[in-house]
Design a protein around this motif. Structure first.
Motif, PDB file in Angstrom:
ATOM      1  N   GLY A 147       0.786  -1.215   0.000  1.00 30.23           N
ATOM      2  CA  GLY A 147       0.000   0.000   0.000  1.00 30.23           C
ATOM      3  C   GLY A 147       0.824   1.274   0.000  1.00 30.23           C
ATOM      4  N   SER A 148       2.085   1.207   0.423  1.00 25.18           N
ATOM      5  CA  SER A 148       2.938   2.396   0.482  1.00 25.18           C
ATOM      6  C   SER A 148       3.991   2.427  -0.615  1.00 25.18           C
ATOM      7  CB  SER A 148       3.639   2.472   1.848  1.00 25.18           C
ATOM      8  OG  SER A 148       2.704   2.506   2.897  1.00 25.18           O
ATOM      9  N   CYS A 149       3.942   1.517  -1.560  1.00 23.12           N
ATOM     10  CA  CYS A 149       5.006   1.395  -2.556  1.00 23.12           C
ATOM     11  C   CYS A 149       4.997   2.585  -3.521  1.00 23.12           C
ATOM     12  CB  CYS A 149       4.873   0.083  -3.319  1.00 23.12           C
ATOM     13  SG  CYS A 149       3.461   0.021  -4.434  1.00 23.12           S
ATOM     14  N   ARG A 150       6.131   2.817  -4.146  1.00 27.77           N
ATOM     15  CA  ARG A 150       6.276   3.853  -5.149  1.00 27.77           C
ATOM     16  C   ARG A 150       7.146   3.338  -6.284  1.00 27.77           C
ATOM     17  NH1 ARG A 150       5.173   9.392  -4.268  1.00 27.77           N
ATOM     18  NH2 ARG A 150       5.876   9.599  -6.432  1.00 27.77           N
ATOM     19  N   SER A 151       7.082   4.051  -7.393  1.00 27.81           N
ATOM     20  CA  SER A 151       7.929   3.712  -8.531  1.00 27.81           C
ATOM     21  C   SER A 151       9.348   4.229  -8.300  1.00 27.81           C
ATOM     22  CB  SER A 151       7.358   4.321  -9.813  1.00 27.81           C
ATOM     23  OG  SER A 151       8.275   4.205 -10.874  1.00 27.81           O
ATOM     24  N   VAL A 152      10.304   3.438  -8.685  1.00 30.51           N
ATOM     25  CA  VAL A 152      11.705   3.846  -8.568  1.00 30.51           C
ATOM     26  C   VAL A 152      11.978   5.089  -9.401  1.00 30.51           C
ATOM     27  CG1 VAL A 152      14.067   3.121  -9.105  1.00 30.51           C
ATOM     28  CG2 VAL A 152      12.497   1.518  -8.010  1.00 30.51           C
ATOM     29  N   TYR A 153      11.233   5.233 -10.513  1.00 26.52           N
ATOM     30  CA  TYR A 153      11.494   6.317 -11.459  1.00 26.52           C
ATOM     31  C   TYR A 153      10.629   7.553 -11.201  1.00 26.52           C
ATOM     32  CZ  TYR A 153      13.279   2.115 -13.652  1.00 26.52           C
ATOM     33  OH  TYR A 153      13.938   0.939 -13.893  1.00 26.52           O
ATOM     34  N   SER A 154       9.817   7.548 -10.144  1.00 31.77           N
ATOM     35  CA  SER A 154       9.003   8.720  -9.844  1.00 31.77           C
ATOM     36  C   SER A 154       9.880   9.845  -9.305  1.00 31.77           C
ATOM     37  CB  SER A 154       7.900   8.369  -8.842  1.00 31.77           C
ATOM     38  OG  SER A 154       8.456   7.813  -7.669  1.00 31.77           O
ATOM     39  N   LYS A 155       9.395  11.049  -9.422  1.00 37.65           N
ATOM     40  CA  LYS A 155      10.191  12.230  -9.090  1.00 37.65           C
ATOM     41  C   LYS A 155      10.186  12.500  -7.587  1.00 37.65           C
ATOM     42  CE  LYS A 155      10.836  17.067 -10.485  1.00 37.65           C
ATOM     43  NZ  LYS A 155      10.310  18.182 -11.312  1.00 37.65           N
ATOM     44  N   GLN A 156      11.358  12.806  -7.040  1.00 33.40           N
ATOM     45  CA  GLN A 156      11.486  13.207  -5.647  1.00 33.40           C
ATOM     46  C   GLN A 156      11.071  14.676  -5.505  1.00 33.40           C
ATOM     47  OE1 GLN A 156      15.639  12.410  -4.901  1.00 33.40           O
ATOM     48  NE2 GLN A 156      15.266  10.286  -4.343  1.00 33.40           N
ATOM     49  N   PRO A 157      10.714  15.124  -4.316  1.00 33.03           N
ATOM     50  CA  PRO A 157      10.717  14.400  -3.039  1.00 33.03           C
ATOM     51  C   PRO A 157       9.462  13.556  -2.829  1.00 33.03           C
ATOM     52  CG  PRO A 157      10.069  16.674  -2.691  1.00 33.03           C
ATOM     53  CD  PRO A 157      10.390  16.560  -4.141  1.00 33.03           C
ATOM     54  N   TYR A 158       9.621  12.547  -1.981  1.00 36.68           N
ATOM     55  CA  TYR A 158       8.509  11.675  -1.629  1.00 36.68           C
ATOM     56  C   TYR A 158       7.930  12.111  -0.272  1.00 36.68           C
ATOM     57  CZ  TYR A 158      10.841   8.730  -5.099  1.00 36.68           C
ATOM     58  OH  TYR A 158      11.428   8.254  -6.243  1.00 36.68           O
ATOM     59  N   THR A 159       6.925  11.365   0.160  1.00 39.91           N
ATOM     60  CA  THR A 159       6.345  11.604   1.485  1.00 39.91           C
ATOM     61  C   THR A 159       7.402  11.321   2.555  1.00 39.91           C
ATOM     62  OG1 THR A 159       4.208  10.924   0.611  1.00 39.91           O
ATOM     63  CG2 THR A 159       4.439  11.022   3.007  1.00 39.91           C
ATOM     64  N   GLU A 160       7.513  12.199   3.519  1.00 40.45           N
ATOM     65  CA  GLU A 160       8.568  12.046   4.532  1.00 40.45           C
ATOM     66  C   GLU A 160       8.273  10.909   5.504  1.00 40.45           C
ATOM     67  OE1 GLU A 160       9.906  15.715   6.393  1.00 40.45           O
ATOM     68  OE2 GLU A 160       8.872  16.837   4.824  1.00 40.45           O
ATOM     69  N   TYR A 161       7.117  10.958   6.126  1.00 38.92           N
ATOM     70  CA  TYR A 161       6.807   9.994   7.187  1.00 38.92           C
ATOM     71  C   TYR A 161       6.013   8.830   6.587  1.00 38.92           C
ATOM     72  CZ  TYR A 161       8.025  14.163   9.814  1.00 38.92           C
ATOM     73  OH  TYR A 161       8.660  15.275  10.295  1.00 38.92           O
ATOM     74  N   ILE A 162       6.731   7.900   6.040  1.00 40.59           N
ATOM     75  CA  ILE A 162       6.050   6.815   5.341  1.00 40.59           C
ATOM     76  C   ILE A 162       6.269   5.474   6.016  1.00 40.59           C
ATOM     77  CG2 ILE A 162       7.982   6.505   3.730  1.00 40.59           C
ATOM     78  CD1 ILE A 162       4.205   6.119   2.964  1.00 40.59           C
ATOM     79  N   SER A 163       7.494   5.091   6.273  1.00 38.79           N
ATOM     80  CA  SER A 163       7.755   3.784   6.855  1.00 38.79           C
ATOM     81  C   SER A 163       7.614   3.842   8.372  1.00 38.79           C
ATOM     82  CB  SER A 163       9.155   3.283   6.476  1.00 38.79           C
ATOM     83  OG  SER A 163      10.135   4.155   7.001  1.00 38.79           O
ATOM     84  N   THR A 164       7.474   2.684   8.968  1.00 36.20           N
ATOM     85  CA  THR A 164       7.391   2.617  10.422  1.00 36.20           C
ATOM     86  C   THR A 164       8.702   3.110  11.025  1.00 36.20           C
ATOM     87  OG1 THR A 164       5.915   0.720  10.204  1.00 36.20           O
ATOM     88  CG2 THR A 164       6.913   1.082  12.364  1.00 36.20           C
ATOM     89  N   ARG A 165       8.631   3.887  12.110  1.00 36.65           N
ATOM     90  CA  ARG A 165       9.784   4.629  12.622  1.00 36.65           C
ATOM     91  C   ARG A 165      11.002   3.743  12.903  1.00 36.65           C
ATOM     92  NH1 ARG A 165       8.194   5.709  17.446  1.00 36.65           N
ATOM     93  NH2 ARG A 165       6.645   7.204  16.748  1.00 36.65           N
ATOM     94  N   TRP A 166      10.812   2.607  13.532  1.00 35.50           N
ATOM     95  CA  TRP A 166      11.943   1.770  13.922  1.00 35.50           C
ATOM     96  C   TRP A 166      12.739   1.266  12.717  1.00 35.50           C
ATOM     97  CZ3 TRP A 166       9.679  -1.919  18.257  1.00 35.50           C
ATOM     98  CH2 TRP A 166       9.325  -1.122  19.370  1.00 35.50           C
ATOM     99  N   TYR A 167      12.100   1.224  11.544  1.00 35.96           N
ATOM    100  CA  TYR A 167      12.745   0.668  10.343  1.00 35.96           C
ATOM    101  C   TYR A 167      12.992   1.756   9.298  1.00 35.96           C
ATOM    102  CZ  TYR A 167      10.734  -3.217  12.859  1.00 35.96           C
ATOM    103  OH  TYR A 167      10.386  -4.086  13.863  1.00 35.96           O
ATOM    104  N   ARG A 168      12.926   3.027   9.728  1.00 35.66           N
ATOM    105  CA  ARG A 168      13.089   4.145   8.815  1.00 35.66           C
ATOM    106  C   ARG A 168      14.571   4.474   8.661  1.00 35.66           C
ATOM    107  NH1 ARG A 168       9.256   8.833  10.495  1.00 35.66           N
ATOM    108  NH2 ARG A 168       7.795   7.076  10.298  1.00 35.66           N
ATOM    109  N   SER A 169      15.015   4.619   7.434  1.00 33.29           N
ATOM    110  CA  SER A 169      16.434   4.854   7.144  1.00 33.29           C
ATOM    111  C   SER A 169      16.822   6.292   7.478  1.00 33.29           C
ATOM    112  CB  SER A 169      16.712   4.559   5.676  1.00 33.29           C
ATOM    113  OG  SER A 169      15.976   5.434   4.846  1.00 33.29           O
ATOM    114  N   PRO A 170      18.126   6.569   7.670  1.00 34.53           N
ATOM    115  CA  PRO A 170      18.561   7.932   8.006  1.00 34.53           C
ATOM    116  C   PRO A 170      18.166   8.971   6.966  1.00 34.53           C
ATOM    117  CG  PRO A 170      20.326   6.369   8.428  1.00 34.53           C
ATOM    118  CD  PRO A 170      19.248   5.617   7.740  1.00 34.53           C
ATOM    119  N   GLU A 171      18.223   8.610   5.667  1.00 37.11           N
ATOM    120  CA  GLU A 171      17.855   9.589   4.638  1.00 37.11           C
ATOM    121  C   GLU A 171      16.370   9.941   4.702  1.00 37.11           C
ATOM    122  OE1 GLU A 171      18.207   5.556   2.434  1.00 37.11           O
ATOM    123  OE2 GLU A 171      19.137   6.609   4.112  1.00 37.11           O
ATOM    124  N   CYS A 172      15.545   9.010   5.209  1.00 31.62           N
ATOM    125  CA  CYS A 172      14.123   9.321   5.406  1.00 31.62           C
ATOM    126  C   CYS A 172      13.925  10.240   6.606  1.00 31.62           C
ATOM    127  CB  CYS A 172      13.318   8.045   5.608  1.00 31.62           C
ATOM    128  SG  CYS A 172      13.267   6.969   4.188  1.00 31.62           S
TER     129      CYS A 172
END
Length: 418
Positions: A147-172
């Motif tokens: 439900g939260s997936c995106r295309s690799v080729y879509s234009k940035q920026p994306y939604t900031e708060y998307i993944s669950t916090r504990w598994y969110r990468s530093p760049e997010c």
């Protein structure tokens, strides 16, 4: 939905609830993801990223199978009928006193990396890889909830708060939505550690605490990495230097190869982080690759068994195959045109190449062949030698050109009968 019977509720999320259903057509059990949002048209349904992603990624042994999409135009309700799994990774490790064996961990992580590699290769990244979205059934692992997936080729920026916090990468956490598919690898690394230790790697209470938990273990990033993040962030940030305790102290019971892969998956800088494809080639999965190769070879041998060939050098194999094709062609011709046996067999006349003579397509008796020849009275019949005879018989010597005693089956003559 009239074709399904509700058995019970499996779980519920922000945007949907999952029910266990039984099909009235085949009796099999399925997972029904009922969307809480209502849709106005079938076009709106088909434009959903989750449906588009599942259709593009299926079939794959490590991606959840989508069986059916049910949309009710009147009510606007939407349900996804998917494969029913036994449990998710969180339910698998919850309440365990002892960690899984490293062989089992290796087996699960190899399948998770396979799902990520297949997904990224097809231009999709998940953005919400966590234990609750990784499903297991009879030691087969499948990634679900796109439900939260995106295309690799879509234009940035994306939604900031998307993944669950504990598994969110530093760049997010540190940019205004400037991240890529590498975030899935970071999340998978966090899941990797959690399967191995039964504890979350970075259990932050909020955004700042999450960054602090990452720095406590990995340490503060290099200045060049922070410079990359600052370029896409409205506010600047400066972190106090921390060396970090290191992941090695947390994984003393795991092999050096396991520790090496885990560190490569949770590299702070996404440019230095390993990809899913590279992870599959890591020495940690050497045993898994060998087992997969052997299973594939056995499957091919069962599907396409090898036929023994005639002995001889390899360069003559083409000749053997050519002869076999000739024999098959000969047998096929015999089946289509079976030969007649006995004295009634008719032989076709040879093709004539005489000027002014019509081609013959008739048959004659095997005891006598006749052709047209030139004579004093025009075209006449002239006997041919047959059966290897060297001398004419007495009847043939006395025969005159105008005699009508020969019988040709397909030539009609005026004033007489054939």
């Amino acid at each position: 939905m009239k074709s399904y019977k509700t058995i019970g509720k499996i779980g519920e999320g922000t945007f949907s609830e999952v029910m266990k259903m039984q099909s009235l057509r085949d009796g099999n059990y399925y997972a029904c993801k009922q969307m809480k949002q209502h849709f106005g048209s079938i076009e709106q349904v088909n434009n959903l990223r989750e449906i588009q992603a599942l259709r593009r990624l299926n079939p794959h042994p490590n991606i959840l199978t989508l069986h059916e999409v049910i949309f009710d135009r009147k009510s606007g309700s939407l349900a996804l009928i998917c494969e029913l799994m036994d449990m998710n990774i969180y339910e698998l490790i919850r309440g365990r006193r002892h960690p899984l064996s490293e062989k089992k961990i290796m087996h699960y992580m190899y399948q998770l990396c396979k799902s990520l590699e297949h997904m990224h290769r097809n231009g999709i990244f998940h953005r919400d890889v966590k234990p609750e979205n990784i499903l297991v059934k009879q030691d087969v692992l499948k990634l679900g909830d796109f439900g939260s997936c995106r295309s690799v080729y879509s234009k940035q920026p994306y939604t900031e708060y998307i993944s669950t916090r504990w598994y969110r990468s530093p760049e997010c956490l540190l940019t205004d939505g400037y991240y890529s598919y590498k975030m899935d690898v970071w999340s998978a690394g966090c899941v990797f550690y959690e399967i191995a230790s039964l504890e979350p790697l970075f259990p932050g209470a909020n955004e700042l605490d999450q960054i602090s938990k990452i720095h406590d273990i990995i340490g503060t990033p290099a200045q060049k990495t922070l410079t990359k993040f600052k370029q896409s962030r409205a506010m600047s940030f400066d972190f106090p230097f921390k060396k970090g305790s290191g992941i090695s102290l947390l994984t003393t019971n795991l092999s050096p190869q396991c520790h090496s892969l885990l560190c490569a998956m949770v590299a702070y800088d996404p440019d230095e982080r390993i990809t899913a494809h590279q992870a599959l080639q890591h020495p940690y999965f050497q045993e898994q690759r060998a087992a997969e190769k052997q299973a594939l070879a056995s499957y091919r041998h069962t599907l396409l068994p090898e036929h023994p060939t005639a002995p001889g050098p390899a360069r003559n194999n083409w000749h053997v195959a050519k002869e076999g094709r000739k024999q098959k062609q000969s047998l096929r011709q015999e089946e289509e045109h079976p030969q007649r046996r006995g004295p009634a067999y008719l032989t076709e006349l040879p093709r004539l190449r005489l000027p002014g003579v019509t081609k013959l397509s008739s048959y004659s008796s095997p005891s006598l062949y006749s052709v047209f020849a030139s004579g004093p009275h025009g075209k006449v019949l002239q006997p041919l030698k047959h059966g290897g005879a060297n001398k004419k018989t007495e009847t043939q010597k006395d025969m005159k050109p105008n005699l009508k005693q020969y019988r040709l089956p397909t030539i009609e003559r005026r004033g007489g009968r054939c």
